[in-house]
Write an enzyme that holds these catalytic residues in place. Structure first.
Site, PDB file in Angstrom:
ATOM      1  CE  LYS A 112      -4.192   1.741   0.543  1.00  0.00           C
ATOM      2  NZ  LYS A 112      -3.942   2.625  -0.604  1.00  0.00           N
ATOM      3  CE  LYS A 134       3.715   6.809   6.375  1.00  0.00           C
ATOM      4  NZ  LYS A 134       3.307   7.846   5.379  1.00  0.00           N
ATOM      5  CE  LYS A 141       4.809   7.770  -1.053  1.00  0.00           C
ATOM      6  NZ  LYS A 141       4.110   8.004   0.215  1.00  0.00           N
ATOM      7  CB  THR A 181      -2.804  13.088   6.031  1.00  0.00           C
ATOM      8  OG1 THR A 181      -3.073  12.023   5.122  1.00  0.00           O
ATOM      9  CG2 THR A 181      -1.353  12.998   6.469  1.00  0.00           C
ATOM     10  CG  ASN A 203      -4.573  16.548   1.727  1.00  0.00           C
ATOM     11  OD1 ASN A 203      -4.205  15.994   2.752  1.00  0.00           O
ATOM     12  ND2 ASN A 203      -5.775  16.340   1.222  1.00  0.00           N
ATOM     13  CB  SER A 239      -5.919   4.535   2.370  1.00  0.00           C
ATOM     14  OG  SER A 239      -5.751   5.654   1.549  1.00  0.00           O
TER      15      SER A 239
HETATM   16  N1  LIG Z   1      -1.679  13.782   1.550  1.00  0.00           N
HETATM   17  C1  LIG Z   1      -1.521  12.686   2.298  1.00  0.00           C
HETATM   18  O1  LIG Z   1      -2.493  11.934   2.574  1.00  0.00           O
HETATM   19  C2  LIG Z   1      -0.183  12.339   2.868  1.00  0.00           C
HETATM   20  C3  LIG Z   1       0.903  13.178   2.687  1.00  0.00           C
HETATM   21  N2  LIG Z   1       2.104  12.871   3.272  1.00  0.00           N
HETATM   22  C4  LIG Z   1       3.260  13.740   3.104  1.00  0.00           C
HETATM   23  O2  LIG Z   1       2.957  15.034   3.590  1.00  0.00           O
HETATM   24  C5  LIG Z   1       3.653  16.013   2.831  1.00  0.00           C
HETATM   25  C6  LIG Z   1       2.634  17.011   2.272  1.00  0.00           C
HETATM   26  O3  LIG Z   1       1.711  16.305   1.446  1.00  0.00           O
HETATM   27  P1  LIG Z   1       0.446  17.020   0.800  1.00  0.00           P
HETATM   28  O4  LIG Z   1      -0.077  18.055   1.721  1.00  0.00           O
HETATM   29  O5  LIG Z   1      -0.444  15.933   0.352  1.00  0.00           O
HETATM   30  O6  LIG Z   1       1.112  17.684  -0.454  1.00  0.00           O
HETATM   31  P2  LIG Z   1       0.600  18.942  -1.283  1.00  0.00           P
HETATM   32  O7  LIG Z   1       1.271  18.864  -2.601  1.00  0.00           O
HETATM   33  O8  LIG Z   1      -0.881  19.058  -1.213  1.00  0.00           O
HETATM   34  O9  LIG Z   1       1.204  20.186  -0.450  1.00  0.00           O
HETATM   35  C7  LIG Z   1       2.565  20.422  -0.295  1.00  0.00           C
HETATM   36  C8  LIG Z   1       2.723  21.833   0.265  1.00  0.00           C
HETATM   37  O10 LIG Z   1       4.097  22.059   0.554  1.00  0.00           O
HETATM   38  C9  LIG Z   1       4.450  23.330   0.034  1.00  0.00           C
HETATM   39  N3  LIG Z   1       5.882  23.362  -0.194  1.00  0.00           N
HETATM   40  C10 LIG Z   1       6.608  22.740  -1.162  1.00  0.00           C
HETATM   41  N4  LIG Z   1       7.906  23.057  -1.020  1.00  0.00           N
HETATM   42  C11 LIG Z   1       8.004  23.870   0.055  1.00  0.00           C
HETATM   43  C12 LIG Z   1       9.068  24.511   0.704  1.00  0.00           C
HETATM   44  N5  LIG Z   1      10.312  24.387   0.257  1.00  0.00           N
HETATM   45  N6  LIG Z   1       8.795  25.278   1.798  1.00  0.00           N
HETATM   46  C13 LIG Z   1       7.531  25.417   2.252  1.00  0.00           C
HETATM   47  N7  LIG Z   1       6.471  24.822   1.668  1.00  0.00           N
HETATM   48  C14 LIG Z   1       6.708  24.061   0.604  1.00  0.00           C
HETATM   49  C15 LIG Z   1       3.603  23.485  -1.215  1.00  0.00           C
HETATM   50  O11 LIG Z   1       3.505  24.827  -1.627  1.00  0.00           O
HETATM   51  C16 LIG Z   1       2.289  22.940  -0.695  1.00  0.00           C
HETATM   52  O12 LIG Z   1       1.603  23.933   0.036  1.00  0.00           O
HETATM   53  C17 LIG Z   1       4.416  15.255   1.722  1.00  0.00           C
HETATM   54  O13 LIG Z   1       5.729  15.052   2.177  1.00  0.00           O
HETATM   55  C18 LIG Z   1       3.658  13.940   1.627  1.00  0.00           C
HETATM   56  O14 LIG Z   1       4.463  12.891   1.160  1.00  0.00           O
HETATM   57  C19 LIG Z   1       2.267  11.753   4.044  1.00  0.00           C
HETATM   58  C20 LIG Z   1       1.226  10.913   4.250  1.00  0.00           C
HETATM   59  C21 LIG Z   1      -0.063  11.077   3.629  1.00  0.00           C
HETATM   60  O1  LIG Z   2      -3.291   6.414   1.475  1.00  0.00           O
HETATM   61  C1  LIG Z   2      -2.430   5.612   1.116  1.00  0.00           C
HETATM   62  O2  LIG Z   2      -2.667   4.456   0.859  1.00  0.00           O
HETATM   63  C2  LIG Z   2      -0.990   6.008   0.936  1.00  0.00           C
HETATM   64  C3  LIG Z   2      -0.565   7.187   1.723  1.00  0.00           C
HETATM   65  C4  LIG Z   2       0.897   7.411   1.540  1.00  0.00           C
HETATM   66  O3  LIG Z   2       1.459   7.281   0.481  1.00  0.00           O
HETATM   67  C5  LIG Z   2       1.625   7.793   2.726  1.00  0.00           C
HETATM   68  O4  LIG Z   2       1.124   7.598   3.842  1.00  0.00           O
HETATM   69  O5  LIG Z   2       2.773   8.258   2.590  1.00  0.00           O
END
Ligand SMILES: NC(=O)C1=CN([C@@H]2O[C@H](COP(=O)(O)OP(=O)(O)OC[C@H]3O[C@@H](n4cnc5c(N)ncnc54)[C@H](O)[C@@H]3O)[C@@H](O)[C@H]2O)C=CC1
Ligand SMILES: O=C(O)CCC(=O)C(=O)O
EC number: 1.4.1.3
Length: 395
Positions: free
Chosen positions: A66, A90, A102, A185, A216, A328
């Site tokens: 996953k 995780k 991944k 998340t 997000n 998920s």
């Molecule tokens: N969305 C999810 O369900 C999950 C996300 N994550 C991790 O959480 C982190 C964020 O994910 P999302 O919110 O989904 O991504 P996203 O793409 O929706 O948001 C990322 C944010 O980080 C900002 N960003 C990028 N580079 C930056 C920098 N240098 N300084 C400050 N801000 C910066 C972007 O402008 C954006 O606001 C990632 O590392 C992702 O792998 C982990 C588990 C689950």
């Molecule tokens: O929702 C999922 O199955 C994967 C989420 C994910 O890639 C993460 O937790 O980093």
């Protein structure tokens, strides 16, 4: 230190604390399967473009593999490998019946039109459809992908295998996605933080939060923390950063960010240097941007030294951000049962899982005399090792 080296270092330290057999230790690090495919698509202007797609399936001892699929220009095999391994630990920390995987495509999603993204996603799915599946490997969204991406994968996969909503999670609710997945998340970050604060006799209310990243995870965390009475005093994204010691108006920032594609120019606080954010005075810092911001080279040493001096506790990512994969799992369960839960049940179950994961991590900290990061790693690695041995890995 790159992502794979940092992840493997944590794993090895955990294996040592657990006293794992050296052959078992070695085998747990080796991915089950690494897939690399060329995805060639016609662009809207009629030219051809080719993108490299990856899916690393790390381990399936505890169940189907996953993990998310990300679209980002910096996606590379080492990083995907590290992230797949992290998913294995995780899902075990969250105690959901999955292994880890991944994937990613090296592309800049912002530079592609919607129809180009759709073509790319469909070609990628055509190339990997035989290697994913409801009980094999279940993708989900990650950076640069979303519910629409999952809908395209579901549709393309279903052409080969019949209608299969449970083959991906993080789908649109109209296609069997779970209520509450979008916020999961960020909500999980809230629950994990609540559990940690409670250990110190504190609650979310009245604490000062700094959040790096307003996508997000960051934006949902900011909204839910504010609802719970916390004060978000600084936030950054890739366009800039804002600070307001009286608390940022998150609803107003959401509106500004949607209209202006980022935080830059927001008038509800002072514009500050985004790099100063990680050392801003606060009670809780939430890194919710790109991975590795506190793991890379000099920045790592700098931040860790400052944090250690101040006696700061670090909630490890494999615990703090496990809310997404946990919901998920709820989505997959709902699809398989053909029965949809209401959002209240999703959120209630998420709280139970997050609180249990925190409690189990603390138990490992106590029994192995380690910090929270090693507590989570020993918890995850131990569960995977036990499942591997029970299945008869030496046979
Ligand atoms: N969305 C999810 O369900 C999950 C996300 N994550 C991790 O959480 C982190 C964020 O994910 P999302 O919110 O989904 O991504 P996203 O793409 O929706 O948001 C990322 C944010 O980080 C900002 N960003 C990028 N580079 C930056 C920098 N240098 N300084 C400050 N801000 C910066 C972007 O402008 C954006 O606001 C990632 O590392 C992702 O792998 C982990 C588990 C689950
Ligand atoms: O929702 C999922 O199955 C994967 C989420 C994910 O890639 C993460 O937790 O980093």
């Amino acid at each position: 230190m790159n992502a794979l080296a940092a992840t493997s270092r944590n794993f090895k330290q955990a294996a040592k604390l657990l006293g794992l057999d050296s052959k078992l230790e070695k085998s747990l690090l080796i991915p089950f399967r690494e897939i690399k495919v060329e995805c060639t698509i016609p662009k809207d202007d009629g030219t051809l473009a080719s993108y490299v797609g990856f899916r690393v399936q790390h381990d399936n001892a505890r169940g189907p593999m996953k993990g998310g699929i990300r679209y980002h220009h910096e996606v590379d095999p080492d990083e995907v490998n590290a992230l797949a391994q992290l998913m294995t630990w995780k899902t075990a920390v969250a105690n959901i019946p999955y292994g880890g995987a991944k994937g990613g495509i090296g592309c800049s999603p912002g530079d592609l039109s919607i129809s180009e993204l759709e073509r790319l996603t469909r070609v990628f799915t055509q190339k990997i459809h035989d290697l994913i599946g409801i009980h094999t490997d279940v993708p989900a969204p990650d950076m640069g992908t979303n519910a629409q991406t999952m809908a395209w994968i579901l549709d393309e996969y279903s052409k080969f295998h019949g209608y299969s909503p449970a083959v991906v999670t993080g789908k649109p609710v109209d296609l069997g996605g779970s209520l509450g997945r979008d916020a999961a998340t960020g909500r999980g970050v809230l629950f994990a933080t609540e559990a940690l604060l409670a250990e110190h006799g504190k609650g979310i209310a009245g604490q000062r939060f700094v959040i790096q990243g307003f996508g997000n995870v960051g934006s949902w965390a900011a909204q839910l923390i504010t609802e719970a009475g916390g004060k978000v005093i600084a936030i950054s994204d890739v366009t800039g950063a804002v600070k307001n010691s009286n608390g940022i108006d998150i609803a107003k920032l959401m509106k500004h960010s949607a209209e202006n594609r980022g935080i830059k120019g927001f008038d509800g606080g002072d514009a500050v240097d985004p790099t100063s954010l990680l050392t801003e005075e606060c009670d809780v810092l939430i890194p919710a941007a790109l991975g590795g911001v506190i793991n890379n080279g000099e920045m790592h040493m700098f931040v860790v030294q400052i944090l250690a001096k101040k006696g700061v506790l670090i909630l490890p990512d494999i615990l703090a951000n496990s809310g997404g994969v946990t919901v998920s799992y709820f989505e997959w369960v709902q699809n398989i049962q053909g029965f949809m839960w209401d959002e209240e049940k999703v959120n209630r179950e998420l709280k139970t899982y997050m609180t249990r994961a925190f409690r189990d991590t603390k138990e490992m900290c106590r029994s192995h005399h380690c910090d929270l990061r090693m507590g989570a790693f020993t918890l995850g690695v131990n569960r995977v090792a036990r499942a591997t041995v029970l299945r008869g890995w030496e046979a």
